[in-house]
Design a protein around this motif. Structure first.
Motif, mmCIF file in Angstrom:
data_model
loop_
_atom_site.group_PDB
_atom_site.id
_atom_site.type_symbol
_atom_site.label_atom_id
_atom_site.label_comp_id
_atom_site.label_asym_id
_atom_site.label_seq_id
_atom_site.Cartn_x
_atom_site.Cartn_y
_atom_site.Cartn_z
ATOM 1 N N LEU A 8 0.869 -1.184 0.218
ATOM 2 C CA LEU A 8 -0.286 0.217 0.119
ATOM 3 C C LEU A 8 0.796 1.065 -0.254
ATOM 4 O O LEU A 8 0.296 2.695 -0.221
ATOM 5 N N GLN A 9 2.339 1.286 0.554
ATOM 6 C CA GLN A 9 2.775 2.196 0.128
ATOM 7 C C GLN A 9 3.877 2.355 -0.721
ATOM 8 O O GLN A 9 4.710 3.258 -0.835
ATOM 9 N N LYS A 10 3.721 1.928 -1.454
ATOM 10 C CA LYS A 10 4.210 1.862 -3.017
ATOM 11 C C LYS A 10 4.028 3.558 -4.137
ATOM 12 O O LYS A 10 3.010 3.468 -3.469
ATOM 13 N N PHE A 11 4.754 3.448 -4.312
ATOM 14 C CA PHE A 11 4.336 5.203 -4.760
ATOM 15 C C PHE A 11 3.808 4.896 -6.550
ATOM 16 O O PHE A 11 4.434 4.391 -7.275
ATOM 17 N N ILE A 43 -18.252 21.044 2.227
ATOM 18 C CA ILE A 43 -18.527 20.170 2.679
ATOM 19 C C ILE A 43 -17.632 18.920 2.482
ATOM 20 O O ILE A 43 -16.398 19.179 1.364
ATOM 21 N N THR A 44 -17.004 17.996 3.640
ATOM 22 C CA THR A 44 -15.724 17.166 3.540
ATOM 23 C C THR A 44 -16.111 16.421 2.401
ATOM 24 O O THR A 44 -16.822 15.167 2.305
ATOM 25 N N LEU A 45 -14.907 16.131 1.548
ATOM 26 C CA LEU A 45 -14.935 15.018 0.326
ATOM 27 C C LEU A 45 -13.489 14.127 0.446
ATOM 28 O O LEU A 45 -12.387 14.663 0.142
ATOM 29 N N TYR A 46 -13.863 13.072 0.534
ATOM 30 C CA TYR A 46 -11.963 11.646 0.459
ATOM 31 C C TYR A 46 -12.326 10.983 -0.757
ATOM 32 O O TYR A 46 -12.725 10.749 -1.060
ATOM 33 N N LEU A 47 -10.725 12.378 -1.808
ATOM 34 C CA LEU A 47 -10.905 11.165 -2.788
ATOM 35 C C LEU A 47 -9.702 10.004 -3.043
ATOM 36 O O LEU A 47 -8.426 10.873 -2.175
ATOM 37 N N LEU A 48 -9.885 9.036 -2.923
ATOM 38 C CA LEU A 48 -8.623 7.676 -3.487
ATOM 39 C C LEU A 48 -8.864 7.617 -5.079
ATOM 40 O O LEU A 48 -9.810 7.159 -5.238
ATOM 41 N N THR A 75 -4.270 2.971 -0.263
ATOM 42 C CA THR A 75 -5.584 2.618 0.307
ATOM 43 C C THR A 75 -4.748 3.020 1.586
ATOM 44 O O THR A 75 -6.000 2.951 2.491
ATOM 45 N N LEU A 76 -3.417 2.852 1.996
ATOM 46 C CA LEU A 76 -3.150 2.530 3.137
ATOM 47 C C LEU A 76 -3.778 4.221 4.487
ATOM 48 O O LEU A 76 -4.188 4.149 5.126
ATOM 49 N N ASP A 77 -3.253 5.304 3.466
ATOM 50 C CA ASP A 77 -2.909 7.207 3.783
ATOM 51 C C ASP A 77 -4.988 7.144 4.140
ATOM 52 O O ASP A 77 -5.824 7.458 5.454
ATOM 53 N N PHE A 78 -5.748 6.063 2.823
ATOM 54 C CA PHE A 78 -6.668 6.651 3.180
ATOM 55 C C PHE A 78 -8.109 5.782 3.594
ATOM 56 O O PHE A 78 -8.155 6.801 4.623
ATOM 57 N N TYR A 79 -7.085 4.484 4.186
ATOM 58 C CA TYR A 79 -8.059 4.344 5.267
ATOM 59 C C TYR A 79 -7.598 4.336 6.745
ATOM 60 O O TYR A 79 -8.953 4.328 7.912
ATOM 61 N N GLN A 109 -14.069 -2.938 3.861
ATOM 62 C CA GLN A 109 -13.413 -2.967 5.170
ATOM 63 C C GLN A 109 -13.757 -2.213 5.904
ATOM 64 O O GLN A 109 -13.665 -1.972 7.332
ATOM 65 N N LEU A 110 -13.382 -0.710 5.298
ATOM 66 C CA LEU A 110 -14.395 0.722 6.370
ATOM 67 C C LEU A 110 -15.536 0.174 6.712
ATOM 68 O O LEU A 110 -16.004 0.260 7.956
#
Length: 460
Positions: A8-11, A43-48, A75-79, A109-110
């Motif tokens: 998940l931490q790959k660039f 309005i807070t919006l999270y974009l993955l 996905t790790l930062d998003f999670y 998962q969330l």
């Protein structure tokens, strides 16, 4: 099962997909986000999205319309972010570089771990059955195929974002001669997230309605100087107040008397004593229904802005309020430049998109206290209470600049649209028709002098 941190931490980079992923309506220049003073609707919006270039372009456009965006490319930062704070809405690519269904997997998962209930829009370059089924299993609200048409996305977001993010608190006007009890009801409603205003003198009801603009009037049936039935009939004498539900609250238990109260202008009847939570729930349900019905009657179906007739009613009320308070008031007329040419060249559907964009921008850029309407066709109007012409000019100059930097794309051809704005500041000795005409004259001067400017009316 926790996400694999090594993966998940790959660039990630997807530059090879840029040609297929570029959004159709990119901004011409960097967009300056509205100051908080004029935009309290964030309005807070999270974009993955692990295609960073695509994501940043989409983020810039959403921020134009008041969304407070946080971008996550893995996905790790998003999670981790959602475990700490749940956003108003989620926008996610289904496919990640290291996992073809990484977006929907982390959302599922969330949902299990933190009870995620935010509206979810997922998108992908694929439109096959298997990918759409993944979206269904993640309980996504909407599925989009890249490239995303931003105007369509904004319409979806308008419908998905919970109402309490978009609307003011419900307003309840309480009329009761028992001031202590009325204040108790007000406190109960305020704790439930509503606004409440109390009066204990029936003769003040007219001014209170103008000042407070209630969604519901809650009144006692028996008061010494003027009973509730008389007061309800008095309110109903005013056609502009017919849409406001009147709920009686009384110790009266006789059904015939309750029916008589409803027959004479009431909409509902609650019996004292009443439990606090029941009172707040009943009024919230009634206020939500009343506001929805009222909006259908008073707002333009395309833009969600006030209709021409309603703007004139509200302007009249604001002029009266300004006179009483010795404050400032500004009225603005806005016109899309060369709109007929847009319709003739690109079609009426594109013309409608231009109108919708300006309407959305007005909703975001103007203050909550400002009253925005579609005056007719491609013409808009704005009432700015407690605001002088010079201050209004600064606000509209910025709005005009931002709107003019938006680009439209149709069949590979890009174009921009500008707007012209005329404004007038209220003086006590003018009528409403003169006030509107002054702003219209200022708008005419803008058109004469080349358009795409803001002009303040100056008496000759």
């Amino acid at each position: 099962m926790s996400p694999d941190k090594t993966l998940l931490q790959k660039f990630h980079s997807k530059l090879q997909h840029m040609s297929n992923s570029i959004i159709k309506t990119q901004p011409k220049h960097e967009i300056i986000i509205p100051d908080q003073e004029y935009n309290e609707k964030n309005i807070t919006l999270y974009l993955l999205e692990d295609d960073k270039i695509y994501a940043e372009s989409l983020t810039l456009q959403l921020e134009q319309y008041g969304f407070k965006c946080s971008l996550f490319t893995n996905t790790l930062d998003f999670y981790t972010a959602i475990k700490q704070n749940k956003p108003s809405i989620i926008l996610s690519d289904i496919m990640m570089t290291d996992d073809q269904f990484g977006g929907t997997k982390v959302i599922s998962q969330l949902k299990q771990e933190v009870g995620l209930s935010s509206p979810i829009v997922v998108f992908s370059q694929r439109s096959d059955f298997e990918t759409k089924l993944e979206a269904v299993r993640a309980n996504a609200d909407t599925y989009l195929v890249k490239p995303i048409e931003v105007d369509s996305l904004l319409t979806i977001l308008d419908n998905l974002v919970p109402k309490h993010y978009l609307h003011e608190d419900y307003r309840i006007l309480i009329i009761d001669d028992d001031l202590q009890l009325a204040n108790h009801y007000a406190l109960v409603l305020q704790k439930a997230g509503m606004q409440a205003s109390v009066i204990n003198e029936p003769n003040l009801v007219g001014d209170a309605i103008i000042e407070f603009n209630p969604d519901i009037i809650l009144m006692d049936l028996y008061m010494p100087e003027c009973n509730g039935i008389e007061l309800a009939r008095l309110v109903r004498y005013h056609p502009e107040y017919l849409h406001i539900p009147i709920v009686f609250l009384s110790t009266e238990t006789q059904l015939t008397q309750q029916l008589n109260a409803l027959r004479m202008g009431g909409d509902d009847f609650l019996t004292k004593p009443i439990e606090d939570h029941y009172l707040s729930e009943c009024l919230a349900i009634r206020a939500a229904r009343a506001r929805s019905l009222n909006e259908l009657m008073i707002k333009d179906s395309m833009t969600g802005l006030f209709k021409h007739s309603i703007i004139k009613e509200r302007l009249k009320s604001e002029m009266e309020r300004t006179k009483r308070n010795h404050s400032k008031l500004t009225f603005a007329m806005i016109d899309l430049d060369h709109f007929k040419k847009i319709n003739d060249t690109y079609g009426h559907l594109m013309g409608d998109n231009v109108i919708k964009r300006l309407a959305r921008l007005l909703k975001v850029r103007m203050r909550n206290s400002d009253i925005i309407g579609r005056y007719g066709g491609e013409e808009f109007s704005v009432i700015l209470p407690e605001c002088g012409a010079e201050q209004a000019k600064e606000i509209f100059d910025e709005l005009r600049r931002v709107f003019g930097e938006m680009t439209y794309n149709i069949e590979g051809e890009k174009f921009t649209v500008t707007c012209s704005i005329g404004i007038s500041e209220f003086c006590d000795n003018i009528t409403m028709e003169e006030f509107i005409n002054q702003a219209d004259q200022a708008l005419y001067k803008v058109k004469e002098s080349g358009r795409n400017r803001v002009v303040i009316y100056q008496q000759s």
